[in-house]
Motif scaffolding. Structure first.
Motif, PDB file in Angstrom:
ATOM      1  N   GLY A   1       0.681  -1.173   0.171  1.00  0.00           N
ATOM      2  CA  GLY A   1       0.037  -0.020   0.035  1.00  0.00           C
ATOM      3  C   GLY A   1       0.697   1.355   0.046  1.00  0.00           C
ATOM      4  O   GLY A   1       0.127   2.427   0.196  1.00  0.00           O
ATOM      5  N   ARG A   2       2.454   1.063  -0.215  1.00  0.00           N
ATOM      6  CA  ARG A   2       3.092   2.232  -0.205  1.00  0.00           C
ATOM      7  C   ARG A   2       2.529   3.378  -1.218  1.00  0.00           C
ATOM      8  O   ARG A   2       2.829   4.541  -0.983  1.00  0.00           O
ATOM      9  CB  ARG A   2       4.457   1.595  -0.106  1.00  0.00           C
ATOM     10  CG  ARG A   2       5.365   3.002  -0.201  1.00  0.00           C
ATOM     11  CD  ARG A   2       7.114   2.331  -0.152  1.00  0.00           C
ATOM     12  NE  ARG A   2       7.931   3.411  -0.170  1.00  0.00           N
ATOM     13  CZ  ARG A   2       8.675   4.022   0.682  1.00  0.00           C
ATOM     14  NH1 ARG A   2       8.127   3.817   2.158  1.00  0.00           N
ATOM     15  NH2 ARG A   2       9.317   5.094   0.696  1.00  0.00           N
ATOM     16  N   PHE A   3       2.410   2.620  -2.453  1.00  0.00           N
ATOM     17  CA  PHE A   3       2.021   3.621  -3.478  1.00  0.00           C
ATOM     18  C   PHE A   3       0.931   4.455  -3.480  1.00  0.00           C
ATOM     19  O   PHE A   3       0.803   5.762  -3.687  1.00  0.00           O
ATOM     20  CB  PHE A   3       2.047   2.798  -4.978  1.00  0.00           C
ATOM     21  CG  PHE A   3       3.434   2.289  -5.376  1.00  0.00           C
ATOM     22  CD1 PHE A   3       4.584   2.356  -4.856  1.00  0.00           C
ATOM     23  CD2 PHE A   3       3.122   1.654  -6.483  1.00  0.00           C
ATOM     24  CE1 PHE A   3       5.652   2.173  -5.256  1.00  0.00           C
ATOM     25  CE2 PHE A   3       4.148   0.840  -7.217  1.00  0.00           C
ATOM     26  CZ  PHE A   3       5.571   1.354  -6.364  1.00  0.00           C
ATOM     27  N   ARG A   4      -0.240   3.783  -2.598  1.00  0.00           N
ATOM     28  CA  ARG A   4      -1.370   4.564  -2.462  1.00  0.00           C
ATOM     29  C   ARG A   4      -1.125   5.736  -1.469  1.00  0.00           C
ATOM     30  O   ARG A   4      -1.583   6.717  -1.521  1.00  0.00           O
ATOM     31  CB  ARG A   4      -2.131   3.584  -2.162  1.00  0.00           C
ATOM     32  CG  ARG A   4      -3.679   4.161  -1.753  1.00  0.00           C
ATOM     33  CD  ARG A   4      -4.807   3.141  -1.274  1.00  0.00           C
ATOM     34  NE  ARG A   4      -4.382   2.574   0.028  1.00  0.00           N
ATOM     35  CZ  ARG A   4      -3.958   1.373   0.225  1.00  0.00           C
ATOM     36  NH1 ARG A   4      -3.592   0.791  -0.897  1.00  0.00           N
ATOM     37  NH2 ARG A   4      -3.694   1.075   1.311  1.00  0.00           N
ATOM     38  N   GLN A   5      -0.251   5.271  -0.457  1.00  0.00           N
ATOM     39  CA  GLN A   5      -0.113   6.049   0.801  1.00  0.00           C
ATOM     40  C   GLN A   5       0.733   7.356   0.359  1.00  0.00           C
ATOM     41  O   GLN A   5       0.405   8.614   0.778  1.00  0.00           O
ATOM     42  CB  GLN A   5       0.667   5.208   1.886  1.00  0.00           C
ATOM     43  CG  GLN A   5      -0.518   4.347   2.497  1.00  0.00           C
ATOM     44  CD  GLN A   5       0.181   3.294   3.516  1.00  0.00           C
ATOM     45  OE1 GLN A   5       1.504   3.586   3.884  1.00  0.00           O
ATOM     46  NE2 GLN A   5      -0.416   2.186   3.947  1.00  0.00           N
ATOM     47  N   ARG A   6       1.888   6.990  -0.259  1.00  0.00           N
ATOM     48  CA  ARG A   6       2.829   7.997  -0.651  1.00  0.00           C
ATOM     49  C   ARG A   6       2.567   8.914  -1.780  1.00  0.00           C
ATOM     50  O   ARG A   6       2.970   9.948  -2.044  1.00  0.00           O
ATOM     51  CB  ARG A   6       4.178   7.336  -0.829  1.00  0.00           C
ATOM     52  CG  ARG A   6       4.638   6.624   0.278  1.00  0.00           C
ATOM     53  CD  ARG A   6       4.858   7.408   1.640  1.00  0.00           C
ATOM     54  NE  ARG A   6       5.225   7.177   3.018  1.00  0.00           N
ATOM     55  CZ  ARG A   6       6.292   6.615   3.355  1.00  0.00           C
ATOM     56  NH1 ARG A   6       7.471   7.027   2.561  1.00  0.00           N
ATOM     57  NH2 ARG A   6       6.809   6.129   4.439  1.00  0.00           N
ATOM     58  N   PHE A   7       1.963   8.147  -2.831  1.00  0.00           N
ATOM     59  CA  PHE A   7       2.022   8.685  -4.202  1.00  0.00           C
ATOM     60  C   PHE A   7       0.623   9.495  -4.589  1.00  0.00           C
ATOM     61  O   PHE A   7       0.280  10.176  -5.491  1.00  0.00           O
ATOM     62  CB  PHE A   7       2.351   7.924  -5.297  1.00  0.00           C
ATOM     63  CG  PHE A   7       3.898   7.340  -5.017  1.00  0.00           C
ATOM     64  CD1 PHE A   7       4.765   8.099  -4.640  1.00  0.00           C
ATOM     65  CD2 PHE A   7       4.276   6.302  -5.678  1.00  0.00           C
ATOM     66  CE1 PHE A   7       6.004   7.915  -4.508  1.00  0.00           C
ATOM     67  CE2 PHE A   7       5.558   5.750  -5.386  1.00  0.00           C
ATOM     68  CZ  PHE A   7       6.472   6.640  -4.806  1.00  0.00           C
ATOM     69  N   LEU A   8      -0.364   8.975  -3.735  1.00  0.00           N
ATOM     70  CA  LEU A   8      -2.015   9.422  -4.133  1.00  0.00           C
ATOM     71  C   LEU A   8      -2.498  10.125  -3.106  1.00  0.00           C
ATOM     72  O   LEU A   8      -2.195   9.974  -1.649  1.00  0.00           O
ATOM     73  CB  LEU A   8      -2.604   8.086  -4.430  1.00  0.00           C
ATOM     74  CG  LEU A   8      -2.187   7.456  -5.832  1.00  0.00           C
ATOM     75  CD1 LEU A   8      -3.050   6.370  -6.023  1.00  0.00           C
ATOM     76  CD2 LEU A   8      -2.400   8.348  -6.863  1.00  0.00           C
ATOM     77  N   PRO A   9      -3.235  11.222  -3.148  1.00  0.00           N
ATOM     78  CA  PRO A   9      -3.808  11.627  -4.478  1.00  0.00           C
ATOM     79  C   PRO A   9      -3.028  12.698  -5.154  1.00  0.00           C
ATOM     80  O   PRO A   9      -2.358  13.181  -4.352  1.00  0.00           O
ATOM     81  CB  PRO A   9      -5.341  12.195  -4.153  1.00  0.00           C
ATOM     82  CG  PRO A   9      -5.067  12.656  -2.821  1.00  0.00           C
ATOM     83  CD  PRO A   9      -4.116  11.669  -2.116  1.00  0.00           C
ATOM     84  N   VAL A  10      -3.006  13.045  -6.400  1.00  0.00           N
ATOM     85  CA  VAL A  10      -2.084  13.791  -7.012  1.00  0.00           C
ATOM     86  C   VAL A  10      -3.263  14.781  -7.563  1.00  0.00           C
ATOM     87  O   VAL A  10      -3.794  14.757  -8.521  1.00  0.00           O
ATOM     88  CB  VAL A  10      -1.247  13.563  -8.066  1.00  0.00           C
ATOM     89  CG1 VAL A  10      -0.625  14.677  -8.630  1.00  0.00           C
ATOM     90  CG2 VAL A  10      -0.422  12.491  -7.329  1.00  0.00           C
ATOM     91  N   ARG A  11      -3.496  16.120  -6.773  1.00  0.00           N
ATOM     92  CA  ARG A  11      -4.453  17.114  -7.441  1.00  0.00           C
ATOM     93  C   ARG A  11      -3.751  18.182  -8.153  1.00  0.00           C
ATOM     94  O   ARG A  11      -2.642  18.489  -7.673  1.00  0.00           O
ATOM     95  CB  ARG A  11      -5.321  17.614  -6.556  1.00  0.00           C
ATOM     96  CG  ARG A  11      -6.104  16.331  -5.420  1.00  0.00           C
ATOM     97  CD  ARG A  11      -6.687  17.070  -4.354  1.00  0.00           C
ATOM     98  NE  ARG A  11      -7.469  16.086  -3.558  1.00  0.00           N
ATOM     99  CZ  ARG A  11      -6.848  15.502  -2.426  1.00  0.00           C
ATOM    100  NH1 ARG A  11      -5.858  15.877  -2.078  1.00  0.00           N
ATOM    101  NH2 ARG A  11      -7.570  14.702  -1.815  1.00  0.00           N
ATOM    102  N   PRO A  12      -4.266  18.589  -9.273  1.00  0.00           N
ATOM    103  CA  PRO A  12      -3.697  19.735 -10.081  1.00  0.00           C
ATOM    104  C   PRO A  12      -3.394  21.079  -9.241  1.00  0.00           C
ATOM    105  O   PRO A  12      -2.494  21.470  -9.257  1.00  0.00           O
ATOM    106  CB  PRO A  12      -4.554  20.042 -11.153  1.00  0.00           C
ATOM    107  CG  PRO A  12      -5.245  18.566 -11.512  1.00  0.00           C
ATOM    108  CD  PRO A  12      -5.456  17.910 -10.137  1.00  0.00           C
ATOM    109  N   ALA A  13      -4.465  21.300  -8.487  1.00  0.00           N
ATOM    110  CA  ALA A  13      -4.190  22.464  -7.476  1.00  0.00           C
ATOM    111  C   ALA A  13      -3.200  22.354  -6.546  1.00  0.00           C
ATOM    112  O   ALA A  13      -2.536  23.262  -6.271  1.00  0.00           O
ATOM    113  CB  ALA A  13      -5.637  22.597  -6.659  1.00  0.00           C
ATOM    114  N   ASP A  14      -3.115  21.246  -5.877  1.00  0.00           N
ATOM    115  CA  ASP A  14      -1.892  20.839  -5.078  1.00  0.00           C
ATOM    116  C   ASP A  14      -0.477  21.041  -5.656  1.00  0.00           C
ATOM    117  O   ASP A  14       0.570  21.636  -5.280  1.00  0.00           O
ATOM    118  CB  ASP A  14      -2.100  19.474  -4.452  1.00  0.00           C
ATOM    119  CG  ASP A  14      -3.268  19.350  -3.492  1.00  0.00           C
ATOM    120  OD1 ASP A  14      -3.776  20.370  -2.998  1.00  0.00           O
ATOM    121  OD2 ASP A  14      -3.600  18.274  -3.423  1.00  0.00           O
TER     122      ASP A  14
END
Length: 212
Positions: free
Chosen positions: A89-102
């Protein structure tokens, strides 16, 4: 044990699997880039060649041998990293979500040198860069396979628009990976403690409240 506010305390940052695969990937990428430069020099796509110090292998056959050896190392090691990232679950925890505003917010902060950095916590720009480099890795492998076996994998070569265009895709994908590495090294220079965390798996972070 009591920790006063703002006292630094060790924090788990990178698991052993991540650290081992990171350094193996680093070695494999260096070998692939340098051997790839030598292969490119034998059949250049553009009107330039790489200097001899940026190549490895000594001759075309030797460079191809280096390239394939590094390719298999990168593929196997990368597969281990991806499986661990998905299962844990590392990918989900570290890399997501990616929001354009952020991403836009953090780009502005980075341009002002005010972007905070904490080991084990990625900002939106880092998340986007890591996801992009993972996709570039997939593109490198698939385009590389189409170049390696253009007859047996004719469907894959056709997907890239033929052998010559696949070479360009492979070249620009590797250029993207090199660009990521340059940015990655620049961040390490700016935040040296990240290197220590990748070596021993732990770093120090500031605690803003008391703990017991």
């Amino acid at each position: 044990m009591n920790l006063s506010p703002h006292q630094e305390r060790p924090a788990a940052s990178h698991p052993l699997v991540v650290r081992v695969t990171h350094w193996i990937n680093a070695c494999a990428i260096v070998c692939m880039v340098m051997s790839g430069c030598a292969i490119y020099n034998a059949f250049p796509i553009f009107a330039f060649r790489f200097p001899a110090w940026a190549t490895v292998g000594g001759w075309l056959g030797g460079s191809i041998a280096w390239h394939f050896a590094a390719m298999w190392l990168l593929c196997v090691n990368g597969l281990v990293y991806v499986i661990f990232g998905l299962v844990s679950g590392r990918f989900r925890q570290r890399f997501l979500p990616v929001r354009p505003a952020d991403v836009m917010r953090d780009l502005v902060l980075a341009a002002r040198f005010k972007l905070p950095h904490e080991n084990g916590a990625y900002n939106a720009v880092q998340k986007l860069l890591y996801l992009v480099v993972l996709l570039l890795g997939v593109l490198l492998v698939t385009s590389g396979l189409s170049l390696w076996k253009p007859v047996q994998l004719a469907w894959l070569s056709a997907l890239f628009g033929g052998f010559d265009f696949a070479r360009r895709v492979h070249f620009f994908a590797m250029a993207g990976v090199v660009g990521f590495v340059v940015i990655h090294l620049a961040l390490v220079i700016l935040v040296p403690r990240t290197l220590l965390a990748m070596l021993n798996g732990r770093s120090k972070r500031t605690s803003h409240r008391s703990a017991h």
